[in-house]
Design a protein around this motif. Structure first.
Motif, short mmCIF file in Angstrom:
data_model
loop_
_atom_site.label_atom_id
_atom_site.label_comp_id
_atom_site.label_asym_id
_atom_site.label_seq_id
_atom_site.Cartn_x
_atom_site.Cartn_y
_atom_site.Cartn_z
N THR A 141 0.84 -1.18 0.00
CA THR A 141 0.00 0.00 0.00
C THR A 141 0.88 1.24 0.00
O THR A 141 1.74 1.40 0.87
CB THR A 141 -0.92 0.01 1.23
N SER A 142 0.67 2.10 -0.98
CA SER A 142 1.59 3.22 -1.17
C SER A 142 0.95 4.24 -2.10
O SER A 142 -0.11 4.00 -2.69
CB SER A 142 2.91 2.72 -1.79
N PHE A 143 1.61 5.39 -2.22
CA PHE A 143 1.13 6.42 -3.13
C PHE A 143 1.20 5.95 -4.57
O PHE A 143 0.26 6.16 -5.35
CB PHE A 143 1.97 7.69 -2.94
N HIS A 144 2.30 5.30 -4.94
CA HIS A 144 2.53 4.93 -6.34
C HIS A 144 1.76 3.70 -6.77
O HIS A 144 1.45 3.56 -7.96
CB HIS A 144 4.03 4.73 -6.60
N TYR A 145 1.44 2.79 -5.86
CA TYR A 145 0.73 1.58 -6.25
C TYR A 145 -0.76 1.59 -5.86
O TYR A 145 -1.53 0.83 -6.43
CB TYR A 145 1.38 0.35 -5.64
N THR A 146 -1.14 2.43 -4.91
CA THR A 146 -2.50 2.37 -4.39
C THR A 146 -3.26 3.67 -4.56
O THR A 146 -4.39 3.68 -5.06
CB THR A 146 -2.49 1.99 -2.89
N ALA A 147 -2.66 4.79 -4.16
CA ALA A 147 -3.37 6.08 -4.23
C ALA A 147 -3.54 6.55 -5.66
O ALA A 147 -4.48 7.28 -5.97
CB ALA A 147 -2.62 7.13 -3.42
N MET A 148 -2.63 6.12 -6.54
CA MET A 148 -2.64 6.57 -7.92
C MET A 148 -2.92 5.40 -8.87
O MET A 148 -2.31 4.34 -8.74
CB MET A 148 -1.29 7.19 -8.27
N GLU A 149 -3.85 5.59 -9.78
CA GLU A 149 -4.04 4.64 -10.88
C GLU A 149 -3.12 5.05 -12.02
O GLU A 149 -3.10 6.23 -12.41
CB GLU A 149 -5.48 4.64 -11.37
N VAL A 150 -2.33 4.11 -12.52
CA VAL A 150 -1.34 4.42 -13.55
C VAL A 150 -1.53 3.45 -14.72
O VAL A 150 -1.64 2.24 -14.52
CB VAL A 150 0.11 4.30 -13.02
N ARG A 151 -1.55 3.99 -15.93
CA ARG A 151 -1.67 3.18 -17.14
C ARG A 151 -0.55 3.59 -18.11
O ARG A 151 -0.47 4.76 -18.50
CB ARG A 151 -3.03 3.40 -17.81
N ILE A 152 0.28 2.63 -18.49
CA ILE A 152 1.41 2.92 -19.37
C ILE A 152 0.91 3.24 -20.78
O ILE A 152 0.10 2.50 -21.35
CB ILE A 152 2.38 1.73 -19.40
N ALA A 153 1.41 4.36 -21.34
CA ALA A 153 1.00 4.79 -22.67
C ALA A 153 2.00 4.41 -23.75
O ALA A 153 1.62 4.12 -24.88
CB ALA A 153 0.78 6.31 -22.68
#
Length: 265
Positions: A141-153
């Motif tokens: 649980t973290s900012f980069h894996y949990t707080a933010m949804e990230v999709r590689i473009a």
């Protein structure tokens, strides 16, 4: 990935902002991701200015030391100016200053300038599905894996090299408070070094010592994209430059200085 009971990155407690595990960064379980304090300070400055016609055009944050996952206090002073206004902010844990920032606000007025419409270099977030995963970065649980949804473009994060990705905050930065468009842009802009890494995280740390974000306009939706590239010199000093986009086109640039060190042992 562990689940979290937290529903915001920070909670106000009087004059303090208490971070949750949603703010945790990749370098230490006891330190925040740089995007969390950057978004907090951007929002604090916007509230101080209190004028929707004055737009955050630049935020420069210096990370004096790792920002702890512990209660934090923001102090700020605001200059005068009708069209240009500057806010200086300090983030502290107890008596220890952990970050400083300058937020520059500019008044936007219609000047009759026709917008330059250029083709978007990235596929939209609805067409991107590859998640953000970095080898050696623990999936907690973290900012980069949990707080933010990230999709590689484009590019990849499972291997080294330049890459681009879309970012969307899934949680409020401060409980009970609206996340502004500027806060979304700033929060995403601190991801450049993790997005475009060229050194294996098992062998090196590449912590950014600062973040500067320039915005010529604010994002018009929840999604913000970075197209990032990292360079590192043999002396361990590096730089990440990111072009910042929303779904309509380019909205700014972000830069991070890197302090690179080989891991010991």
């Amino acid at each position: 990935m562990s689940e979290t009971a937290a529903d915001s990155v920070f909670i106000r407690d009087g004059d303090l902002f208490v971070p949750s595990e949603l703010g945790r960064g990749p370098w230490s379980p006891d330190a925040l991701h740089g995007g969390a304090p950057a978004a907090l300070l951007a929002g604090y400055a916007e509230q101080m200015v209190g004028d929707p016609e004055l737009l955050l055009a630049r935020l420069t944050m210096e990370l004096v030391r790792p920002v702890p996952l512990a209660p934090l206090e923001v102090t700020a002073t605001m200059g005068q100016g009708r069209s240009v206004r500057r806010v200086e902010l300090t983030l502290s844990h107890g008596d220890t200053v952990v970050a400083r920032a300058i937020a520059l606000f500019l008044k936007g007025e219609d000047q009759g300038i026709e917008p330059r419409l250029e083709g978007h270099p990235l596929s939209g977030p609805e067409r991107c599905h590859e998640p953000f995963l970095v080898p050696g970065m623990e999936q907690v649980t973290s900012f980069h894996y949990t707080a933010m949804e990230v999709r590689i473009a484009h590019g990849q994060t499972v291997g080294p090299g330049p890459a681009a990705a879309w970012f969307r905050l899934k949680y409020p930065v401060v409980a009970g408070e609206t996340v502004s468009s500027a806060m979304r842009a700033v929060a995403a802009s601190d991801f450049g070094n993790g997005l475009s890494w060229i050194l294996p995280i098992e062998e090196y740390t590449f912590v950014n010592t600062d973040l500067t974000v320039y915005l010529n306009r604010h994002p018009r939706s929840e999604w913000v994209a970075l197209d990032s590239r990292m360079t590192v010199e043999p002396n361990g000093i590096g730089l990440v430059r990111s072009d910042v986009y929303d779904e309509q086109g380019l909205i700014g640039v972000a830069q991070q200085n890197l302090f690179v060190r080989a891991r010991q042992g």
